[in-house]
Design a protein around this motif. Structure first.
Motif, PDB file in Angstrom:
ATOM      1  N   GLU A   1      16.429 -77.157  53.592  1.00 56.88           N
ATOM      2  CA  GLU A   1      16.868 -75.845  53.123  1.00 56.88           C
ATOM      3  C   GLU A   1      18.320 -75.817  52.663  1.00 56.88           C
ATOM      4  OE1 GLU A   1      15.963 -73.184  56.284  1.00 56.88           O
ATOM      5  OE2 GLU A   1      13.792 -73.224  55.905  1.00 56.88           O
ATOM      6  N   SER A   2      19.035 -76.925  52.787  1.00 55.37           N
ATOM      7  CA  SER A   2      20.431 -76.941  52.357  1.00 55.37           C
ATOM      8  C   SER A   2      20.764 -78.316  51.803  1.00 55.37           C
ATOM      9  CB  SER A   2      21.353 -76.604  53.526  1.00 55.37           C
ATOM     10  OG  SER A   2      21.509 -77.721  54.379  1.00 55.37           O
ATOM     11  N   LEU A   3      21.964 -78.443  51.270  1.00 56.58           N
ATOM     12  CA  LEU A   3      22.434 -79.717  50.720  1.00 56.58           C
ATOM     13  C   LEU A   3      23.084 -80.595  51.782  1.00 56.58           C
ATOM     14  CD1 LEU A   3      23.936 -78.579  47.290  1.00 56.58           C
ATOM     15  CD2 LEU A   3      21.699 -79.599  47.731  1.00 56.58           C
ATOM     16  N   ALA A   4      23.194 -80.084  52.991  1.00 60.28           N
ATOM     17  CA  ALA A   4      23.759 -80.870  54.084  1.00 60.28           C
ATOM     18  C   ALA A   4      22.717 -81.865  54.586  1.00 60.28           C
ATOM     19  CB  ALA A   4      24.207 -79.956  55.222  1.00 60.28           C
ATOM     20  N   TYR A   5      23.182 -82.954  55.166  1.00 62.00           N
ATOM     21  CA  TYR A   5      22.251 -83.942  55.709  1.00 62.00           C
ATOM     22  C   TYR A   5      21.746 -83.486  57.071  1.00 62.00           C
ATOM     23  CZ  TYR A   5      20.258 -88.158  57.614  1.00 62.00           C
ATOM     24  OH  TYR A   5      19.389 -89.056  58.172  1.00 62.00           O
ATOM     25  N   SER A   6      20.420 -83.567  57.270  1.00 62.36           N
ATOM     26  CA  SER A   6      19.836 -83.148  58.539  1.00 62.36           C
ATOM     27  C   SER A   6      18.980 -84.229  59.192  1.00 62.36           C
ATOM     28  CB  SER A   6      18.966 -81.904  58.325  1.00 62.36           C
ATOM     29  OG  SER A   6      17.827 -82.228  57.536  1.00 62.36           O
ATOM     30  N   GLY A   7      18.438 -85.141  58.393  1.00 58.66           N
ATOM     31  CA  GLY A   7      17.503 -86.126  58.927  1.00 58.66           C
ATOM     32  C   GLY A   7      16.134 -85.537  59.231  1.00 58.66           C
ATOM     33  N   PHE A   8      15.918 -84.273  58.833  1.00 59.80           N
ATOM     34  CA  PHE A   8      14.672 -83.581  59.175  1.00 59.80           C
ATOM     35  C   PHE A   8      13.439 -84.282  58.613  1.00 59.80           C
ATOM     36  CE2 PHE A   8      11.468 -80.488  57.664  1.00 59.80           C
ATOM     37  CZ  PHE A   8      10.993 -80.059  58.898  1.00 59.80           C
TER      38      PHE A   8
ATOM     39  N   LEU B   1      25.405 -87.121  38.156  1.00 59.72           N
ATOM     40  CA  LEU B   1      25.909 -85.894  38.763  1.00 59.72           C
ATOM     41  C   LEU B   1      24.867 -85.274  39.683  1.00 59.72           C
ATOM     42  CD1 LEU B   1      28.078 -83.709  39.018  1.00 59.72           C
ATOM     43  CD2 LEU B   1      27.112 -82.617  36.972  1.00 59.72           C
ATOM     44  N   ALA B   2      23.627 -85.212  39.212  1.00 60.07           N
ATOM     45  CA  ALA B   2      22.554 -84.638  40.032  1.00 60.07           C
ATOM     46  C   ALA B   2      22.370 -85.438  41.319  1.00 60.07           C
ATOM     47  CB  ALA B   2      21.256 -84.597  39.235  1.00 60.07           C
ATOM     48  N   GLN B   3      22.415 -86.750  41.213  1.00 57.73           N
ATOM     49  CA  GLN B   3      22.239 -87.604  42.388  1.00 57.73           C
ATOM     50  C   GLN B   3      23.394 -87.440  43.373  1.00 57.73           C
ATOM     51  OE1 GLN B   3      19.602 -91.011  40.070  1.00 57.73           O
ATOM     52  NE2 GLN B   3      21.753 -91.366  40.435  1.00 57.73           N
ATOM     53  N   GLN B   4      24.590 -87.142  42.853  1.00 56.06           N
ATOM     54  CA  GLN B   4      25.729 -86.907  43.736  1.00 56.06           C
ATOM     55  C   GLN B   4      25.588 -85.568  44.447  1.00 56.06           C
ATOM     56  OE1 GLN B   4      28.051 -88.888  44.746  1.00 56.06           O
ATOM     57  NE2 GLN B   4      29.153 -87.343  45.938  1.00 56.06           N
ATOM     58  N   ILE B   5      25.209 -84.542  43.702  1.00 53.06           N
ATOM     59  CA  ILE B   5      25.046 -83.204  44.297  1.00 53.06           C
ATOM     60  C   ILE B   5      23.952 -83.212  45.371  1.00 53.06           C
ATOM     61  CG2 ILE B   5      24.321 -80.832  43.822  1.00 53.06           C
ATOM     62  CD1 ILE B   5      25.650 -81.142  41.053  1.00 53.06           C
ATOM     63  N   LEU B   6      22.872 -83.928  45.089  1.00 50.75           N
ATOM     64  CA  LEU B   6      21.704 -83.950  45.978  1.00 50.75           C
ATOM     65  C   LEU B   6      21.697 -85.153  46.915  1.00 50.75           C
ATOM     66  CD1 LEU B   6      18.999 -82.963  43.338  1.00 50.75           C
ATOM     67  CD2 LEU B   6      20.021 -81.471  45.071  1.00 50.75           C
ATOM     68  N   LYS B   7      22.843 -85.785  47.097  1.00 46.19           N
ATOM     69  CA  LYS B   7      22.875 -87.058  47.827  1.00 46.19           C
ATOM     70  C   LYS B   7      22.303 -86.959  49.241  1.00 46.19           C
ATOM     71  CE  LYS B   7      27.680 -86.588  49.414  1.00 46.19           C
ATOM     72  NZ  LYS B   7      29.025 -87.219  49.413  1.00 46.19           N
ATOM     73  N   ASN B   8      22.540 -85.840  49.924  1.00 44.31           N
ATOM     74  CA  ASN B   8      22.054 -85.726  51.299  1.00 44.31           C
ATOM     75  C   ASN B   8      20.546 -85.510  51.386  1.00 44.31           C
ATOM     76  OD1 ASN B   8      24.518 -86.185  52.676  1.00 44.31           O
ATOM     77  ND2 ASN B   8      25.180 -84.113  52.201  1.00 44.31           N
ATOM     78  N   PRO B   9      19.959 -84.547  50.637  1.00 48.19           N
ATOM     79  CA  PRO B   9      18.499 -84.452  50.628  1.00 48.19           C
ATOM     80  C   PRO B   9      17.830 -85.733  50.134  1.00 48.19           C
ATOM     81  CG  PRO B   9      19.463 -82.456  49.731  1.00 48.19           C
ATOM     82  CD  PRO B   9      20.586 -83.439  49.889  1.00 48.19           C
ATOM     83  N   LEU B  10      18.418 -86.389  49.129  1.00 51.85           N
ATOM     84  CA  LEU B  10      17.836 -87.631  48.623  1.00 51.85           C
ATOM     85  C   LEU B  10      17.896 -88.738  49.677  1.00 51.85           C
ATOM     86  CD1 LEU B  10      19.194 -87.679  44.955  1.00 51.85           C
ATOM     87  CD2 LEU B  10      16.858 -87.200  45.704  1.00 51.85           C
TER      88      LEU B  10
END
Length: 204
Positions: A74-81, A120-129
């Protein structure tokens, strides 16, 4: 076929549920909040549970033929979920003898998006990715027949069936794909026993 769908209340998950029912499958939707799933059908069974609770997941997988997961963060932060969820799902698959799973990830998980916009997209989404990457690595290490979908930007348009797929990178000069088409791809892969142990890029 008896299918269990995780992430069934999300936009892609609801497309999976709708199309699976239309294909005459018996569907179990594993959800945290059943009120978010508006679809009702005699072939749809709603199970309320926590995907991070191993007992809940084990019980839900009993008698299933295949697993589909459209879980997300649900966010761009890393969760490991996602990785932690897949640990429970894979463990339950082993207990229940289920070997087939379809997983909705995202384009960029293999750092395959081309050009400056892709970087750029891969940088923005780095944590979900990163979370998707760890979940996919878990699937690859497990003795399961997985199919990973790596869609480009997800849209809410209708099912077209006119999408492109590639096991190498992403389709050329592509930007997006409808969630309905992603659901169509995964269901076809499960039904036809196609794209087994493959990670497939999807776009219009």
């Amino acid at each position: 076929m008896k299918l269990i769908i995780f992430g069934a209340t999300g936009q892609t998950g609801q497309e999976l549920v709708k199309q699976a029912i239309a294909h005459d499958h018996e569907v179990t939707a594993f959800v945290r909040n059943p009120d978010k799933l508006e679809l009702k059908d005699e072939r749809l069974h709603v199970v309320t549970g926590d995907v991070l609770n191993q007992e809940d997941v084990n019980a839900a997988l009993v008698g299933q033929d295949a697993v589909l997961t459209a879980l997300g963060t649900e966010s761009l932060a890393y969760s490991g979920f996602l990785e932690r969820s897949l640990v429970r799902i894979v463990n339950a698959m082993k207990v229940s003898g289920v070997t087939r799973i379809g997983y909705v990830a995202s384009a960029g998980v293999d750092k395959e998006l081309p050009g400056a916009q892709g970087l750029l997209a891969q940088q923005i989404l780095k944590n979900p990715l990163r979370d998707h990457r760890q979940a996919i690595d878990l699937l690859k290490q497990a003795d399961v027949d997985y199919t990973v979908a790596r869609p480009l930007r997800l849209m809410n348009g209708p099912l077209t069936g006119m999408y492109r797929q590639t096991a190498d990178g992403v389709p050329d000069q592509a930007k997006q794909i409808n969630r309905a088409d992603v659901a169509h791809f995964l269901l076809e892969a499960i039904e036809q026993e196609e794209s087994i142990r493959e990670s497939v890029g999807l776009a219009e």
